[in-house]
Design an enzyme around this catalytic site. Structure first.
Site, PDB file in Angstrom:
ATOM      1  N   GLU A 190     -14.552   8.545   7.018  1.00 24.58           N
ATOM      2  CA  GLU A 190     -14.417   8.983   8.113  1.00 24.58           C
ATOM      3  C   GLU A 190     -15.841   9.195   8.668  1.00 24.58           C
ATOM      4  O   GLU A 190     -15.575  10.350   9.299  1.00 24.58           O
ATOM      5  CB  GLU A 190     -13.304   9.698   8.696  1.00 24.58           C
ATOM      6  CG  GLU A 190     -11.883   8.805   8.270  1.00 24.58           C
ATOM      7  CD  GLU A 190     -11.006   9.655   8.199  1.00 24.58           C
ATOM      8  OE1 GLU A 190     -10.599  10.582   8.994  1.00 24.58           O
ATOM      9  OE2 GLU A 190      -9.110   8.902   7.970  1.00 24.58           O
ATOM     10  N   ASN A 240     -14.228   4.093   3.917  1.00 27.64           N
ATOM     11  CA  ASN A 240     -12.956   3.869   4.173  1.00 27.64           C
ATOM     12  C   ASN A 240     -12.886   5.265   5.796  1.00 27.64           C
ATOM     13  O   ASN A 240     -13.449   5.790   5.113  1.00 27.64           O
ATOM     14  CB  ASN A 240     -11.918   4.606   2.856  1.00 27.64           C
ATOM     15  CG  ASN A 240     -10.540   4.765   3.614  1.00 27.64           C
ATOM     16  OD1 ASN A 240      -9.671   3.831   3.567  1.00 27.64           O
ATOM     17  ND2 ASN A 240      -9.895   5.932   3.793  1.00 27.64           N
ATOM     18  N   HIS A 276      -3.789   2.187  10.248  1.00 28.32           N
ATOM     19  CA  HIS A 276      -2.727   2.976  10.555  1.00 28.32           C
ATOM     20  C   HIS A 276      -2.833   2.418  12.357  1.00 28.32           C
ATOM     21  O   HIS A 276      -3.719   2.725  12.834  1.00 28.32           O
ATOM     22  CB  HIS A 276      -3.554   4.861  10.793  1.00 28.32           C
ATOM     23  CG  HIS A 276      -3.368   5.242   9.997  1.00 28.32           C
ATOM     24  ND1 HIS A 276      -2.180   4.966   8.826  1.00 28.32           N
ATOM     25  CD2 HIS A 276      -4.549   5.685   9.362  1.00 28.32           C
ATOM     26  CE1 HIS A 276      -3.068   5.971   7.872  1.00 28.32           C
ATOM     27  NE2 HIS A 276      -4.267   6.108   8.292  1.00 28.32           N
ATOM     28  N   GLU A 305      -4.315   2.451   3.693  1.00 30.24           N
ATOM     29  CA  GLU A 305      -3.569   3.572   4.494  1.00 30.24           C
ATOM     30  C   GLU A 305      -2.735   2.662   5.426  1.00 30.24           C
ATOM     31  O   GLU A 305      -2.630   3.249   6.377  1.00 30.24           O
ATOM     32  CB  GLU A 305      -4.223   4.738   4.716  1.00 30.24           C
ATOM     33  CG  GLU A 305      -5.090   5.533   4.023  1.00 30.24           C
ATOM     34  CD  GLU A 305      -6.196   6.148   4.366  1.00 30.24           C
ATOM     35  OE1 GLU A 305      -5.167   7.204   5.355  1.00 30.24           O
ATOM     36  OE2 GLU A 305      -7.045   6.861   4.024  1.00 30.24           O
ATOM     37  N   ASP A 307       0.097   1.764   7.649  1.00 33.36           N
ATOM     38  CA  ASP A 307       1.447   2.043   8.434  1.00 33.36           C
ATOM     39  C   ASP A 307       1.121   1.205  10.032  1.00 33.36           C
ATOM     40  O   ASP A 307       0.658   1.706  10.406  1.00 33.36           O
ATOM     41  CB  ASP A 307       2.004   3.906   8.438  1.00 33.36           C
ATOM     42  CG  ASP A 307       0.709   4.473   9.105  1.00 33.36           C
ATOM     43  OD1 ASP A 307      -0.088   3.922  10.149  1.00 33.36           O
ATOM     44  OD2 ASP A 307       0.640   5.552   8.156  1.00 33.36           O
TER      45      ASP A 307
END
Length: 396
Positions: A190, A240, A276, A305, A307
């Site tokens: 990030e 990432n 996400h 990651e 979801d």
């Protein structure tokens, strides 16, 4: 006779027990804090999971289907003990369903490097040991980030030379300890701001600034990758980030930066998309195309990651329509990864709603994982399992 890779062989025995491992303080090894003894017995409900019905069984032999291992971070403030050390059924599901594990918080700076001369390896060692016993691999997360840094670092009065030495020591100590045990590292996490004109996070910490970029300049990114490569030349080293699913200004900022670094000979091996997602928004339809353009640079790619959170009133459950939409989003993301050569790692950010980070950080949203609090498998789970099985068949 050629044998199948470890993560595709039948799981005839799952080893759920772990012994406590040491806490390394400076150069001395001291007794570990009292981690609960983990039992080897099958937990209640274990009979519900049959080997051939699991995600890892149905995955192609060269594909990592993973999950985050709950612990540290926000879990410390929740009304339950550390999930990995204390929940037998949770560990059983981790071992049975996945061939790759990611520390959710256990390898972040505030957890693994809580004081300047102290490294706390207890939880990360336990994850690595558990993975080895259950024929799984480990993703490392993360080495260079603006968030979840310890107070001694953010509030310290360090010179630029001291900060550089601190970062190098951290990267080489952590990566070196798990050399040969971690197949991918999120080296830089990030590093760009959001919005239409993303820039490197060089602002104040309180505004999401990255201490390394602010104090040492953008050149430190290349150093971080070089130091990680020196510590483990075989590990895949990645950028990432979130919000980079589509081809957009933020993902393009990474695309341009990576090309510059590759031209300089910096050992950047991959680009990872967190994923996400929320049913409030449309699915990122450009995901496969975006993964492909990074693959075309010769990089590995990953979804790290994922979801899919949903709006559900307090005290209620998701509707069938919501679960159908969630299943579609999960599966479309998986299909995008499976369609791109070199996208061989797909990690759900939590296996169960029981330990999901989403309700803690997104008010009014939740139910974001592929299993319920009771480890019942949702439509998203079954749809992904079918896609993995089809890809396994197609790759034979």
């Amino acid at each position: 006779m050629r044998t199948a890779p470890l993560h595709t062989r039948p799981l005839t025995r799952l080893v759920l027990g772990l012994t406590a491992v040491p806490l390394l303080v400076g150069s001395a090894v001291l007794p570990a804090s009292a981690a609960p003894a983990l039992k080897d017995n099958r937990p209640p409900g274990a009979e519900r999971i049959v080997n051939t019905e699991t995600l890892r069984w149905n995955a192609p032999r060269d594909f990592h289907i993973g999950t985050a291992v709950a612990g540290g971070g926000h879990h410390v403030d929740q009304p339950y003990p550390d999930p990995f050390f204390n929940d037998e059924e949770y560990r059983y599901v981790l071992a049975k369903e996945f061939n790759s594990l990611s520390p959710e918080n256990q390898a972040k700076w505030e957890f693994i490097h809580p004081e300047q001369d102290v490294y706390n390896f207890e939880a990360m060692d336990a994850i690595a040991k558990f993975a080895k016993r259950n024929r799984q691999e480990v993703r490392g997360h993360t080495l260079f980030w603006h968030s979840q840094n310890p107070a001694w670092l953010e509030q310290g009065n360090f010179s630029k030379e001291e900060l550089r030495a601190i970062l190098k020591d951290h990267i080489q100590t952590v990566v070196g300890r798990y050399k040969g045990q971690v197949y991918q590292w999120d080296v830089a996490n990030e590093i760009f701001t959001d919005g239409p004109n993303p820039v490197l996070r060089t602002g104040p910490t309180a505004q999401g600034g990255n201490i390394w970029l602010r104090e040492l300049g953008p050149e430190i990114i290349a150093d971080a990758f070089r130091w990680a490569h020196e510590a483990d030349p075989e590990a895949t080293l990645m950028f990432n980030d979130y919000g980079v699913e589509n081809i957009n200004p933020k993902s393009t900022a990474y695309y341009n930066l990576i090309q510059e670094l590759l031209a300089q000979g910096v050992p950047v091996d991959g680009f990872a998309i967190q994923g996400h997602l929320s049913t409030r928004f449309g699915f990122p339809g450009g995901l496969q195309e975006n993964l492909q353009r990074f693959s075309d640079l010769g990089l590995e790619t990953a979804i790290t990651e994922i979801d899919v959170r949903m709006d559900v009133p307090v005290g209620q459950q998701p509707t069938a329509e919501q679960e159908t939409r969630q299943a579609s989003d999960y599966d479309r993301a998986l299909e995008a990864c499976l369609a791109v050569e070199g996208c061989n790692s797909f990690t759900v950010w939590g296996a169960t709603d029981k330990y999901s980070w989403v309700p803690v950080f997104f008010s009014g949203e939740g139910f974001a994982t592929v299993m319920t609090d009771d480890f019942d498998r949702k439509p998203a789970y079954f749809q992904m399992r079918d896609s993995l099985a089809q890809a396994k068949q197609d790759r034979r």
